[in-house]
Design a protein around this motif. Structure first.
Motif, PDB file in Angstrom:
ATOM      1  N   GLY A 143      56.626  36.708  42.388  1.00  0.00           N
ATOM      2  CA  GLY A 143      57.930  37.323  42.181  1.00  0.00           C
ATOM      3  C   GLY A 143      58.306  38.181  43.372  1.00  0.00           C
ATOM      4  N   ALA A 144      59.271  39.074  43.155  1.00  0.00           N
ATOM      5  CA  ALA A 144      59.695  39.996  44.216  1.00  0.00           C
ATOM      6  C   ALA A 144      60.045  41.344  43.604  1.00  0.00           C
ATOM      7  N   ALA A 145      59.181  41.818  42.702  1.00  0.00           N
ATOM      8  CA  ALA A 145      59.430  43.081  42.011  1.00  0.00           C
ATOM      9  C   ALA A 145      59.407  44.240  42.995  1.00  0.00           C
ATOM     10  N   ARG A 146      60.139  45.292  42.666  1.00  0.00           N
ATOM     11  CA  ARG A 146      60.196  46.463  43.535  1.00  0.00           C
ATOM     12  C   ARG A 146      59.109  47.490  43.194  1.00  0.00           C
ATOM     13  N   THR A 147      58.410  47.292  42.084  1.00  0.00           N
ATOM     14  CA  THR A 147      57.536  48.354  41.594  1.00  0.00           C
ATOM     15  C   THR A 147      56.046  48.070  41.755  1.00  0.00           C
ATOM     16  N   ARG A 148      55.649  46.829  41.966  1.00  0.00           N
ATOM     17  CA  ARG A 148      54.218  46.550  42.093  1.00  0.00           C
ATOM     18  C   ARG A 148      53.974  45.352  42.999  1.00  0.00           C
ATOM     19  N   TRP A 149      52.783  45.374  43.648  1.00  0.00           N
ATOM     20  CA  TRP A 149      52.418  44.294  44.562  1.00  0.00           C
ATOM     21  C   TRP A 149      51.673  43.179  43.860  1.00  0.00           C
ATOM     22  N   GLY A 150      51.037  43.490  42.747  1.00  0.00           N
ATOM     23  CA  GLY A 150      50.300  42.464  42.023  1.00  0.00           C
ATOM     24  C   GLY A 150      49.924  42.943  40.644  1.00  0.00           C
ATOM     25  N   SER A 151      49.487  42.001  39.821  1.00  0.00           N
ATOM     26  CA  SER A 151      49.012  42.338  38.476  1.00  0.00           C
ATOM     27  C   SER A 151      48.026  41.269  38.032  1.00  0.00           C
ATOM     28  N   CYS A 152      47.194  41.628  37.065  1.00  0.00           N
ATOM     29  CA  CYS A 152      46.181  40.705  36.551  1.00  0.00           C
ATOM     30  C   CYS A 152      46.082  40.882  35.043  1.00  0.00           C
ATOM     31  N   SER A 153      46.101  39.773  34.313  1.00  0.00           N
ATOM     32  CA  SER A 153      45.985  39.827  32.862  1.00  0.00           C
ATOM     33  C   SER A 153      44.540  39.594  32.439  1.00  0.00           C
ATOM     34  N   SER A 154      44.252  39.894  31.189  1.00  0.00           N
ATOM     35  CA  SER A 154      42.902  39.692  30.664  1.00  0.00           C
ATOM     36  C   SER A 154      42.520  38.217  30.613  1.00  0.00           C
ATOM     37  N   LYS A 155      43.519  37.335  30.708  1.00  0.00           N
ATOM     38  CA  LYS A 155      43.264  35.890  30.701  1.00  0.00           C
ATOM     39  C   LYS A 155      43.037  35.323  32.103  1.00  0.00           C
ATOM     40  N   GLY A 156      43.068  36.181  33.118  1.00  0.00           N
ATOM     41  CA  GLY A 156      42.814  35.730  34.475  1.00  0.00           C
ATOM     42  C   GLY A 156      44.047  35.257  35.219  1.00  0.00           C
ATOM     43  N   ASN A 157      45.229  35.529  34.666  1.00  0.00           N
ATOM     44  CA  ASN A 157      46.474  35.161  35.351  1.00  0.00           C
ATOM     45  C   ASN A 157      46.853  36.267  36.333  1.00  0.00           C
ATOM     46  N   ILE A 158      46.951  35.921  37.595  1.00  0.00           N
ATOM     47  CA  ILE A 158      47.267  36.887  38.646  1.00  0.00           C
ATOM     48  C   ILE A 158      48.668  36.637  39.183  1.00  0.00           C
ATOM     49  N   ASN A 159      49.479  37.680  39.203  1.00  0.00           N
ATOM     50  CA  ASN A 159      50.829  37.621  39.764  1.00  0.00           C
ATOM     51  C   ASN A 159      50.849  38.403  41.066  1.00  0.00           C
ATOM     52  N   LEU A 160      51.545  37.865  42.065  1.00  0.00           N
ATOM     53  CA  LEU A 160      51.642  38.535  43.355  1.00  0.00           C
ATOM     54  C   LEU A 160      53.105  38.610  43.789  1.00  0.00           C
ATOM     55  N   ASN A 161      53.383  39.598  44.621  1.00  0.00           N
ATOM     56  CA  ASN A 161      54.735  39.831  45.104  1.00  0.00           C
ATOM     57  C   ASN A 161      54.957  39.050  46.398  1.00  0.00           C
ATOM     58  N   HIS A 166      41.947  43.567  45.055  1.00  0.00           N
ATOM     59  CA  HIS A 166      42.222  44.578  44.028  1.00  0.00           C
ATOM     60  C   HIS A 166      42.425  43.920  42.669  1.00  0.00           C
ATOM     61  N   GLU A 167      43.252  42.873  42.635  1.00  0.00           N
ATOM     62  CA  GLU A 167      43.525  42.200  41.364  1.00  0.00           C
ATOM     63  C   GLU A 167      42.307  41.432  40.868  1.00  0.00           C
ATOM     64  N   LEU A 168      41.531  40.846  41.770  1.00  0.00           N
ATOM     65  CA  LEU A 168      40.313  40.137  41.353  1.00  0.00           C
ATOM     66  C   LEU A 168      39.307  41.091  40.733  1.00  0.00           C
ATOM     67  N   CYS A 169      39.260  42.332  41.218  1.00  0.00           N
ATOM     68  CA  CYS A 169      38.359  43.325  40.630  1.00  0.00           C
ATOM     69  C   CYS A 169      38.727  43.625  39.180  1.00  0.00           C
ATOM     70  N   HIS A 170      40.006  43.433  38.848  1.00  0.00           N
ATOM     71  CA  HIS A 170      40.427  43.655  37.464  1.00  0.00           C
ATOM     72  C   HIS A 170      39.878  42.586  36.516  1.00  0.00           C
ATOM     73  N   LEU A 171      39.399  41.483  37.065  1.00  0.00           N
ATOM     74  CA  LEU A 171      38.730  40.493  36.218  1.00  0.00           C
ATOM     75  C   LEU A 171      37.410  41.040  35.690  1.00  0.00           C
ATOM     76  N   ILE A 172      36.865  42.026  36.403  1.00  0.00           N
ATOM     77  CA  ILE A 172      35.605  42.666  36.000  1.00  0.00           C
ATOM     78  C   ILE A 172      35.872  43.960  35.255  1.00  0.00           C
ATOM     79  N   GLU A 173      36.800  44.751  35.782  1.00  0.00           N
ATOM     80  CA  GLU A 173      37.167  46.037  35.169  1.00  0.00           C
ATOM     81  C   GLU A 173      38.687  46.093  35.052  1.00  0.00           C
ATOM     82  N   LEU A 174      39.219  45.950  33.839  1.00  0.00           N
ATOM     83  CA  LEU A 174      40.664  45.912  33.629  1.00  0.00           C
ATOM     84  C   LEU A 174      41.212  47.332  33.503  1.00  0.00           C
ATOM     85  N   ASN A 175      40.891  48.165  34.507  1.00  0.00           N
ATOM     86  CA  ASN A 175      41.342  49.557  34.549  1.00  0.00           C
ATOM     87  C   ASN A 175      41.162  50.062  35.971  1.00  0.00           C
TER      88      ASN A 175
END
Length: 239
Positions: free
Chosen positions: A138-156, A173-182
């Motif tokens: 996407g092209a969101a103004r508020t975040r560079w990436g996100s990761c869900s508990s299902k392993g779906n990673i979104n990037l800007n 950073h987002e891959l680390c959330h696959l291990i620690e979702l915080n």
């Protein structure tokens, strides 16, 4: 047009993109508003004559390298020359329209690069990471990436402005959330182990990328001041 229940009078203002914003009382009819605007037509035209749109930028960025914008009447879409250091864009574009055009351009080339870098970054994790995939760009103004508990990673898509190492930092950073979702201590321990110099690359995101030659020089100097003395300096790209 914007209506407001507490407004008692009609008002208008010219926005940076040249659009006329009309502010009207909530209960006023459209006919009444149009009539008053017609009665003030001369004043509106005079306001437009004095209006100066926001300054168009001199530079844009691609993978950490600035390229010069050249404004031309004959150009409809951004066109890069052979060396990739100059881009022709329409001189009729507003700053907002130019931003939208560049978002489209970055998004058109982002997925293959992001998928390649995700594979490289994931290979640095031991043991292997849980299943994951690049889901959305996407092209969101508020975040560079996100990761869900299902392993779906979104990037800007606007990450395409930054150096490869900075893109790798966001992906890691987002891959680390696959291990620690915080963002607890364990999360940063994983990030440090995989990318010890992550703080150096994070600095690029602390302020907007400059859009003038002078701004770029100050930006790179600021990055170097914030870097540790034993880390390599950023180099001001030659235009």
């Amino acid at each position: 047009m914007t209506r407001h229940p507490k407004r008692k009078h009609l008002a208008y203002r010219i926005q940076d993109d040249g659009c006329l914003e009309v502010l009207a009382p909530q209960k006023w009819s459209l006919r009444r508003i149009k009539t008053l605007l017609m009665e003030n037509e001369q004043a509106i035209l005079e306001a437009y004559a004095k209006h100066r749109p926001a300054t168009l930028p001199e530079l844009q960025w691609l993978l950490g390298q600035p390229f010069v914008l050249e404004y031309a009447d004959s150009t409809k879409k951004p066109v890069f020359d052979g060396d990739g250091l100059h881009c022709k864009v329409s001189s009729s574009l507003t700053p907002a329209a130019l931003t939208k055009e560049m978002e489209i351009y970055y998004k058109s080339m982002a997925r293959p690069l992001f998928e390649e870098r995700m594979e490289v970054c994931a290979s640095h994790f031991k043991p292997a990471l849980p299943p994951h995939k690049l889901s959305r760009i996407g092209a969101a103004r508020t975040r560079w990436g996100s990761c869900s508990s299902k392993g779906n990673i979104n990037l800007n898509a606007m990450l395409m402005q930054y150096p490869i190492k900075c893109i790798d930092y966001v992906i890691t950073h987002e891959l680390c959330h696959l291990i620690e979702l915080n963002h607890g201590a364990a999360f940063y321990k994983h990030l440090e182990s995989v990318m010890p110099d992550w703080k150096l690359h994070e600095q690029w995101f602390r302020s907007p990328l400059p859009v003038t030659v002078e701004g770029m020089t100050a930006f790179v100097q600021k990055l170097n001041r914030q870097s540790k003395s034993d880390e390599p300096e950023f180099i001001i790209p030659a235009l």
